[in-house]
Design a protein around this motif. Structure first.
Motif, PDB file in Angstrom:
ATOM      1  N   GLU A  23       0.831  -1.203   0.000  1.00  0.00           N
ATOM      2  CA  GLU A  23       0.000   0.000   0.000  1.00  0.00           C
ATOM      3  C   GLU A  23       0.870   1.259   0.000  1.00  0.00           C
ATOM      4  O   GLU A  23       0.600   2.220  -0.747  1.00  0.00           O
ATOM      5  N   GLU A  24       1.907   1.272   0.812  1.00  0.00           N
ATOM      6  CA  GLU A  24       2.785   2.439   0.902  1.00  0.00           C
ATOM      7  C   GLU A  24       3.520   2.678  -0.418  1.00  0.00           C
ATOM      8  O   GLU A  24       3.658   3.830  -0.861  1.00  0.00           O
ATOM      9  N   GLU A  25       3.983   1.610  -1.051  1.00  0.00           N
ATOM     10  CA  GLU A  25       4.671   1.762  -2.329  1.00  0.00           C
ATOM     11  C   GLU A  25       3.741   2.306  -3.404  1.00  0.00           C
ATOM     12  O   GLU A  25       4.140   3.129  -4.232  1.00  0.00           O
ATOM     13  N   PHE A  26       2.468   1.866  -3.389  1.00  0.00           N
ATOM     14  CA  PHE A  26       1.529   2.400  -4.367  1.00  0.00           C
ATOM     15  C   PHE A  26       1.235   3.878  -4.089  1.00  0.00           C
ATOM     16  O   PHE A  26       1.126   4.681  -5.015  1.00  0.00           O
ATOM     17  N   LEU A  27       1.150   4.235  -2.820  1.00  0.00           N
ATOM     18  CA  LEU A  27       0.948   5.637  -2.457  1.00  0.00           C
ATOM     19  C   LEU A  27       2.086   6.498  -2.989  1.00  0.00           C
ATOM     20  O   LEU A  27       1.849   7.609  -3.493  1.00  0.00           O
TER      21      LEU A  27
END
Length: 290
Positions: A23-27
């Motif tokens: 999720e953080e990488e996509f953000l």
């Protein structure tokens, strides 16, 4: 695998950390693309994970993809090896499910319209059915949904706080010799076939090509609902076809038990997807879920 190595092995916590990192990488991708492509903030996907390790089955999900286990049970008075039942291992994070709807409402007691009935189904803020996902950043970061740059692509969404999460539901269970196979599939399959029908199809047909057979059965059901034949529905062009059925991706994992030890063999995994059918909504965003 990096998290598992750091923590000394696989666990529910390791899986949660992996989901959080994804999720953080996509953000970060959204933030880097913001000026040139702000509509990426409305892209999102369900996520379903199944891992067999040391005779334990780990299943984690976000959204309404589903894992269903085919399990043999003995019935008193019945001859033979008994029957095979379908055991659902995941919860559909879809506000059409009353329990999920109440869960979302409980997190937002000050918002009487957090879930409303729109376009025939229950939706969070009248927009989306799933309550958990990877992405959908504009429904998790209120500042992004309010940004004039993003609002060029759709109606502003008045949010006080995040209305979706990326926290997976994780199930861990010890596998038994009675556990025969696991079906992992997107909601495109389950909208057309019941858990029991899918398990019955896997049980009664050859392993080779079984995922493709399940996809075909789902497409046949979708065609029947529109009073069409299978051949006709497969000819409908991408985009338009999204009106007829959702994306359908299926993995069937057979749980073999050689020498009394439980093991899921890589050679027993059969995976196939139907052609990508993506509906572009009026705001131009492409969604991997309803």
């Amino acid at each position: 695998s990096d998290f598992a190595t750091e923590q000394g092995g696989l666990s529910a916590e390791v899986i949660r950390k992996a989901f959080s990192a994804t999720e953080e990488e996509f953000l970060q991708i959204v933030k880097r693309s913001w000026m040139a492509q702000p509509e990426i903030a409305s892209a999102g996907s369900c996520c379903l994970l199944g891992i067999v390790s040391d005779d334990l089955l780990y299943v984690a999900n976000l959204g309404d993809s589903r894992a269903v286990l085919g399990r043999r049970v003995s019935v008193a008075g019945e001859k033979g090896n008994g029957r095979v039942v379908a055991e659902r291992l995941t919860t559909d994070h879809n506000v059409g499910v009353e329990e999920v709807r109440k869960e979302v409402e409980a997190r937002h007691p000050d918002d009487a319209k957090i879930v409303i009935h729109a376009r025939g189904v229950w939706r969070i803020k009248g927009i989306i059915q799933v309550s958990r996902s990877i992405g959908d950043v504009y429904l998790k970061k209120p500042e992004m949904s309010r940004d004039p740059l993003f609002q060029q692509f759709g109606t502003p969404v008045p949010l006080k706080r995040a209305v979706m999460t990326a926290e997976p539901s994780v199930t861990v269970r010890k596998l038994n010799p009675e556990d025969m196979f696991l079906i992992l599939a997107t909601d495109g399959l389950w909208e057309q076939l019941s858990d029991e029908a899918a398990v019955d199809m896997v049980l009664k047909n050859p392993r080779a090509g079984i995922a493709r057979r399940l996809v075909r059965a789902a497409l046949q059901e979708a065609a029947k609902k529109r009073e069409m034949i299978y051949k006709d529905i497969t000819k409908i062009e991408k985009g338009v076809r999204r009106y007829f059925h959702d994306d359908i991706t299926v993995i069937v994992m057979f749980l073999d038990h050689p020498s009394g030890r439980l093991r899921a063999k890589a050679s027993s995994v059969d995976c196939v997807s139907s052609p990508a059918d993506i509906y572009s909504s009026s705001n131009g965003s492409n969604k991997d879920h309803s």
